[in-house]
Design a protein around this motif. Structure first.
Motif, PDB file in Angstrom:
ATOM      1  N   ARG A 192      59.471  31.604  46.363  1.00 32.35           N
ATOM      2  CA  ARG A 192      59.012  30.985  47.609  1.00 32.35           C
ATOM      3  C   ARG A 192      58.841  32.087  48.629  1.00 32.35           C
ATOM      4  O   ARG A 192      59.780  32.855  48.884  1.00 32.35           O
ATOM      5  CB  ARG A 192      60.025  29.959  48.115  1.00 32.35           C
ATOM      6  CG  ARG A 192      59.662  29.318  49.464  1.00 32.35           C
ATOM      7  CD  ARG A 192      60.823  28.510  50.001  1.00 32.35           C
ATOM      8  NE  ARG A 192      60.522  27.976  51.321  1.00 32.35           N
ATOM      9  CZ  ARG A 192      60.188  26.713  51.555  1.00 32.35           C
ATOM     10  NH1 ARG A 192      60.112  25.861  50.543  1.00 32.35           N
ATOM     11  NH2 ARG A 192      59.937  26.290  52.783  1.00 32.35           N
ATOM     12  N   ALA A 195      52.383  32.678  51.649  1.00 30.46           N
ATOM     13  CA  ALA A 195      51.307  32.341  50.717  1.00 30.46           C
ATOM     14  C   ALA A 195      50.398  33.538  50.452  1.00 30.46           C
ATOM     15  O   ALA A 195      49.953  33.748  49.320  1.00 30.46           O
ATOM     16  CB  ALA A 195      50.492  31.164  51.268  1.00 30.46           C
ATOM     17  N   VAL A 196      50.139  34.328  51.489  1.00 26.51           N
ATOM     18  CA  VAL A 196      49.248  35.474  51.308  1.00 26.51           C
ATOM     19  C   VAL A 196      49.816  36.450  50.288  1.00 26.51           C
ATOM     20  O   VAL A 196      49.107  36.955  49.411  1.00 26.51           O
ATOM     21  CB  VAL A 196      49.010  36.178  52.662  1.00 26.51           C
ATOM     22  CG1 VAL A 196      48.250  37.491  52.456  1.00 26.51           C
ATOM     23  CG2 VAL A 196      48.237  35.275  53.614  1.00 26.51           C
ATOM     24  N   LEU A 198      52.146  35.874  47.875  1.00 19.90           N
ATOM     25  CA  LEU A 198      52.255  35.323  46.525  1.00 19.90           C
ATOM     26  C   LEU A 198      50.886  35.212  45.856  1.00 19.90           C
ATOM     27  O   LEU A 198      50.739  35.502  44.670  1.00 19.90           O
ATOM     28  CB  LEU A 198      52.936  33.953  46.578  1.00 19.90           C
ATOM     29  CG  LEU A 198      54.416  33.982  46.981  1.00 19.90           C
ATOM     30  CD1 LEU A 198      55.018  32.589  46.918  1.00 19.90           C
ATOM     31  CD2 LEU A 198      55.215  34.918  46.093  1.00 19.90           C
ATOM     32  N   HIS A 199      49.885  34.793  46.617  1.00 19.06           N
ATOM     33  CA  HIS A 199      48.542  34.746  46.033  1.00 19.06           C
ATOM     34  C   HIS A 199      48.046  36.155  45.734  1.00 19.06           C
ATOM     35  O   HIS A 199      47.343  36.385  44.737  1.00 19.06           O
ATOM     36  CB  HIS A 199      47.577  34.036  46.988  1.00 19.06           C
ATOM     37  CG  HIS A 199      47.668  32.542  46.920  1.00 19.06           C
ATOM     38  ND1 HIS A 199      47.010  31.795  45.977  1.00 19.06           N
ATOM     39  CD2 HIS A 199      48.371  31.658  47.667  1.00 19.06           C
ATOM     40  CE1 HIS A 199      47.278  30.517  46.153  1.00 19.06           C
ATOM     41  NE2 HIS A 199      48.109  30.398  47.179  1.00 19.06           N
ATOM     42  N   GLY A 200      48.409  37.115  46.598  1.00 18.85           N
ATOM     43  CA  GLY A 200      48.042  38.503  46.320  1.00 18.85           C
ATOM     44  C   GLY A 200      48.712  39.029  45.072  1.00 18.85           C
ATOM     45  O   GLY A 200      48.098  39.764  44.276  1.00 18.85           O
ATOM     46  N   LEU A 202      49.656  37.244  42.463  1.00 16.46           N
ATOM     47  CA  LEU A 202      49.001  36.638  41.301  1.00 16.46           C
ATOM     48  C   LEU A 202      47.633  37.284  41.054  1.00 16.46           C
ATOM     49  O   LEU A 202      47.248  37.524  39.902  1.00 16.46           O
ATOM     50  CB  LEU A 202      48.837  35.133  41.521  1.00 16.46           C
ATOM     51  CG  LEU A 202      48.162  34.364  40.378  1.00 16.46           C
ATOM     52  CD1 LEU A 202      48.977  34.477  39.095  1.00 16.46           C
ATOM     53  CD2 LEU A 202      47.957  32.900  40.754  1.00 16.46           C
ATOM     54  N   ASP A 203      46.902  37.587  42.134  1.00 17.82           N
ATOM     55  CA  ASP A 203      45.595  38.196  41.971  1.00 17.82           C
ATOM     56  C   ASP A 203      45.708  39.584  41.344  1.00 17.82           C
ATOM     57  O   ASP A 203      44.917  39.939  40.460  1.00 17.82           O
ATOM     58  CB  ASP A 203      44.898  38.297  43.329  1.00 17.82           C
ATOM     59  CG  ASP A 203      43.521  38.937  43.209  1.00 17.82           C
ATOM     60  OD1 ASP A 203      42.620  38.299  42.634  1.00 17.82           O
ATOM     61  OD2 ASP A 203      43.362  40.086  43.673  1.00 17.82           O
ATOM     62  N   ARG A 204      46.708  40.372  41.777  1.00 15.39           N
ATOM     63  CA  ARG A 204      46.861  41.714  41.201  1.00 15.39           C
ATOM     64  C   ARG A 204      47.232  41.616  39.719  1.00 15.39           C
ATOM     65  O   ARG A 204      46.716  42.365  38.883  1.00 15.39           O
ATOM     66  CB  ARG A 204      47.920  42.505  41.966  1.00 15.39           C
ATOM     67  CG  ARG A 204      48.003  43.964  41.487  1.00 15.39           C
ATOM     68  CD  ARG A 204      48.967  44.787  42.303  1.00 15.39           C
ATOM     69  NE  ARG A 204      48.915  46.183  41.849  1.00 15.39           N
ATOM     70  CZ  ARG A 204      49.988  46.928  41.623  1.00 15.39           C
ATOM     71  NH1 ARG A 204      51.192  46.438  41.818  1.00 15.39           N
ATOM     72  NH2 ARG A 204      49.857  48.167  41.205  1.00 15.39           N
ATOM     73  N   SER A 206      46.435  39.223  37.759  1.00 14.83           N
ATOM     74  CA  SER A 206      45.239  38.754  37.054  1.00 14.83           C
ATOM     75  C   SER A 206      44.267  39.894  36.822  1.00 14.83           C
ATOM     76  O   SER A 206      43.689  40.017  35.727  1.00 14.83           O
ATOM     77  CB  SER A 206      44.574  37.633  37.861  1.00 14.83           C
ATOM     78  OG  SER A 206      45.419  36.508  37.974  1.00 14.83           O
ATOM     79  N   ARG A 239      49.575  38.346  31.887  1.00 18.76           N
ATOM     80  CA  ARG A 239      50.142  38.265  33.243  1.00 18.76           C
ATOM     81  C   ARG A 239      51.664  38.213  33.186  1.00 18.76           C
ATOM     82  O   ARG A 239      52.354  38.883  33.960  1.00 18.76           O
ATOM     83  CB  ARG A 239      49.590  37.040  33.978  1.00 18.76           C
ATOM     84  CG  ARG A 239      48.312  37.294  34.749  1.00 18.76           C
ATOM     85  CD  ARG A 239      48.026  36.161  35.722  1.00 18.76           C
ATOM     86  NE  ARG A 239      47.676  34.937  35.023  1.00 18.76           N
ATOM     87  CZ  ARG A 239      46.448  34.410  34.985  1.00 18.76           C
ATOM     88  NH1 ARG A 239      45.458  35.017  35.618  1.00 18.76           N
ATOM     89  NH2 ARG A 239      46.223  33.292  34.351  1.00 18.76           N
TER      90      ARG A 239
END
Length: 437
Positions: A192, A195-196, A198-200, A202-204, A206, A239
């Motif tokens: 937790r 958001a920026v 955690l999404h970053g 996941l993007d890295r 990916s 991942r």
């Protein structure tokens, strides 16, 4: 073919009756859940009233723990679970009474209530909450919880006095990471946070996974020509593997000390595995599996890898027939009694608690200050929560032979907690026992 086109009138009538009956059952279930929430909220109020009457300096925290432990032990549930349910019920009943009443009337379900309460949790003014709840309930009557979530979030924003920036600052304090155990030696890692970020993250992961996937595709032809197996991991699998590599072997560059002390920290787990499982090549099908922290089965291959790289082992000696733990030793003994108790107890010894023993305190059942012995027959592992509960509430514990604990609750009920069975191989009296000389 059109579905139900050939159904008879009696079959359609039966279907109509089933739909109506299920609707009534769901309404009754929602009402009963609301009644349970009311009783849980009442239990919380009772604890606070008791603490307020005695002017407890902790403002009722220990009283609430004590009451939760009483209810949890009676229902065979963790007192942490009960305390969380008491808090959630109090939040619903006290702060959103209109939502609770609508659920009690069977107009909305418990799932609808959770969605409404979660979306309006940050509304501080009672008038704002009441106005929000009135509109949210009317929408919930005709919408599914999934659709309702988006609607009530927008609705709650209309009543927010604090900006999103202010609320985010408070929510940022609640960032954390946790693990949820699954079956088949697996677990989920959750986080937790902003958001920026955690999404970053996941993007890295990916991008890395897709880069590896593309490289694997180029190398697959060469591997096939050479008779070597190709790396056919999916992007999801890559991942997960990349995340494990980064966390377990990477250095926290943004937080490390001048001496790079954090970079030297290594992951630590405790695994128990029967020696026959380590020795037997057919162990995956013939022997007991290994266990992580005494609760989570893990595969034999992983256990053997960990055993082969361990700097030292604690040897747990068990009875060959009953499986009862007899002793713990080590080639280079250190803190012998602590190892013995951790191996015996495996987890916190309060009824229903599953906190692993290595995260627990070792406590004298009978205080050393009044003559209690510092021995395995007078010591047990308690997590900090239940350690404090034992010393600051009417809960009382006695230890009998074999490490069995007898807990007596504030209302006089008795609960027995036995040491968990050891992860070992046992034999029947007819089995031949031979020593490998």
């Amino acid at each position: 073919m059109t579905a139900l086109l050939d159904a008879t009138d009696s079959q359609m009538a039966m279907l109509a009756d089933l739909v109506a009956s299920l609707e009534a059952a769901e309404s009754t279930l929602s009402s009963m859940q609301a009644a349970r929430d009311g009783m849980l909220a009442m239990a919380g109020r009772l604890a606070v009233d008791i603490a307020r009457g005695a002017a407890h300096p902790d403002h009722g925290d220990m009283a609430i723990r004590t009451v939760a432990a009483e209810i949890g032990a009676a229902q065979h549930l963790s007192d942490r679970t009960i305390e969380r349910k008491m808090a959630e019920a109090s939040w619903l009943v006290d702060r959103f009474p209109a939502v609770w009443e609508a659920q009690g009337e069977g107009r909305i379900s418990a799932a609808h209530s959770r969605v409404i309460v979660e979306a309006g949790a940050h509304l501080d003014e009672a008038a704002d909450r009441a106005a929000y709840a009135a509109e949210a309930v009317e929408v919930a009557v005709t919408e599914s919880p999934n659709r309702l979530r988006r609607i009530v979030r927008r609705l709650a924003e209309r009543f927010q006095e604090r900006s999103l920036t202010e609320r985010h600052r408070d929510a940022h304090e609640l960032r954390r990471v946790w693990v949820k155990d699954l079956d088949d030696g697996m677990a989920e890692l959750g986080a937790r946070g902003p958001a920026v970020l955690l999404h970053g993250m996941l993007d890295r992961l990916s991008q890395m996974a897709h880069a590896v996937k593309e490289e694997n595709a180029r190398a697959a032809q060469d591997a096939s020509a050479a008779g070597l197996p190709a790396d056919d991991r999916t992007v999801d699998q890559l991942r997960a593997d990349l995340l494990a590599d980064l966390v377990l072997t990477g250095s926290p560059a943004g937080h490390d000390t001048a001496d790079s002390l954090l970079g030297e920290v290594r992951a630590r787990v405790e695994v128990t595995v029967p020696v026959l499982t380590l020795m037997d090549d057919d162990a995956p099908t013939t022997s007991s599996p290994a266990e992580l922290d005494g609760t989570i089965p893990i595969d034999v291959t992983t256990a053997r890898t960990l055993a082969g790289s361990a700097t030292g082992w604690d040897r747990v000696l068990t009875h060959p027939i009953s499986g009862e733990m007899l002793a713990v030793d080590r080639y280079r003994p250190s803190e012998h009694l602590r190892r013995h108790l951790r191996a015996r107890d495996q987890r916190c010894r309060f009824p229903g608690c599953g906190i692993t023993a290595r995260k627990c305190d070792l406590d004298h059942n009978h205080a050393a200050s009044t003559g209690g012995a510092t021995a395995h027959g007078n010591l047990a592992a308690f997590c900090r929560r239940h350690h404090m509960l034992k010393h600051h509430s009417p809960w009382h514990v006695d230890q009998t032979s074999g490490g069995v604990l007898e807990w007596t609750s504030p209302t006089g009920r008795t609960y027995i907690d036995r040491p968990p069975p050891q992860n070992t191989v046992t034999f029947t009296s007819a089995d031949p026992v031979t020593a490998p000389f």
